[in-house]
Design a protein around this motif. Structure first.
Motif, short mmCIF file in Angstrom:
data_model
loop_
_atom_site.label_atom_id
_atom_site.label_comp_id
_atom_site.label_asym_id
_atom_site.label_seq_id
_atom_site.Cartn_x
_atom_site.Cartn_y
_atom_site.Cartn_z
N THR A 142 31.04 15.38 62.65
CA THR A 142 31.62 15.49 63.99
C THR A 142 30.53 15.65 65.06
OG1 THR A 142 31.89 17.89 63.72
CG2 THR A 142 33.79 16.50 63.16
N TRP B 94 41.99 8.67 71.58
CA TRP B 94 41.20 9.72 72.23
C TRP B 94 41.74 9.95 73.64
CZ3 TRP B 94 37.03 12.79 70.81
CH2 TRP B 94 36.49 12.55 69.54
N LYS C 141 42.34 18.06 67.30
CA LYS C 141 42.61 16.83 66.54
C LYS C 141 43.93 17.05 65.79
CE LYS C 141 40.19 15.79 62.77
NZ LYS C 141 39.11 15.26 61.91
N TYR D 196 38.62 21.25 72.05
CA TYR D 196 38.92 20.04 71.28
C TYR D 196 40.08 20.31 70.32
CZ TYR D 196 38.28 16.49 67.60
OH TYR D 196 38.47 15.49 66.68
N HIS E 35 42.96 12.69 69.32
CA HIS E 35 41.93 13.65 69.71
C HIS E 35 42.14 14.02 71.18
CE1 HIS E 35 39.42 12.23 66.22
NE2 HIS E 35 40.01 11.08 66.52
#
Length: 227
Positions: free
Chosen positions: A196, A119, A221, A219, A156
């Motif tokens: 999520t 992350w 991913k 965001y 992420h």
């Protein structure tokens, strides 16, 4: 240096969930490299690393949400992640630890394929051109992440910077990496992929600050291309 900061540094030395190696120790076959599960977490659960964890609220929040995983918050500023380390200890959380080091040394601390997820939460976007190589999604950093991640490992990126969001998408697309999800506004988007909820429910100090100022939170991913 303020007394509170000195006190946090001192307490970090006593907290069992805080690891603070010297640079020399990092570069000389660090003793936990390849042994985080057996030596620190005492289990074989997946390892998730948060880079630039700040006060540690995201690492702690994720550890609460996913007790079946192990979390390691990494930051060079120990007086900041003291908050998360202290909270984790007081809450008897055994699946979260904190490592004080520079992110540039990431592959000194983990073996190849040792990490399952990474992350990156609200990093400095380093907008000026001369700071390009310091962006945490610059290709040089991505290669470091790739070294320690499992082949199917996930990265992420959560940021308020539309610049960094766009820059990262460009880098990923240009390199042929697999973009799994890309949201330009995680609070305004009408639909989310399943499971999520943590994207909105867990917030860092900076996310709270940026959101209160009306900034959009983005965001991404992604997964690295398999050569």
């Amino acid at each position: 240096m303020g007394k509170n900061k000195l006190a946090r540094f001192e307490e970090n030395l006593r907290l069992p969930n805080v690891i603070q190696p010297t640079r020399a120790e990092a570069l000389d076959n660090f003793h936990l490299k390849g042994k985080w599960r057996s030596e620190i977490f005492k289990n074989e659960n997946p390892i998730v690393v948060e880079l630039g964890c700040g006060k540690g609220e995201y690492s702690v929040g994720l550890a609460r949400a996913f007790p079946e995983k192990n979390f390691i918050g990494i930051d060079i500023k120990g007086a900041r992640f003291w908050f998360g380390a202290k909270e984790a200890m007081e809450s008897n959380m055994n699946n979260v630890a904190f490592l004080r080091t520079q992110i540039e040394l990431l592959d000194c601390f983990f073996e190849e394929n040792e990490v399952d997820e990474i992350w990156i939460t609200f990093p400095d976007p380093q907008i000026k051109y001369r700071r390009t190589k310091h962006r945490m999604t610059h290709p040089d950093f991505l290669e470091r992440y790739r070294k320690v991640l499992k082949p199917e490992g996930i990265v992420h990126l959560k940021t308020d910077s539309e610049f960094l969001h766009g820059y990262t998408l460009g880098i990923l697309q240009g390199s042929g990496h697999e973009i799994l999800t890309a949201h330009h506004d995680i609070y305004g988007a009408p639909e989310y992929e399943p499971n999520t909820e943590h994207l909105r429910e867990i917030k860092t100090y900076y996310e709270e600050l940026f959101s209160s100022k009306g900034k959009t939170i983005t965001y991404i991913k992604f997964r690295f291309r398999q050569d």
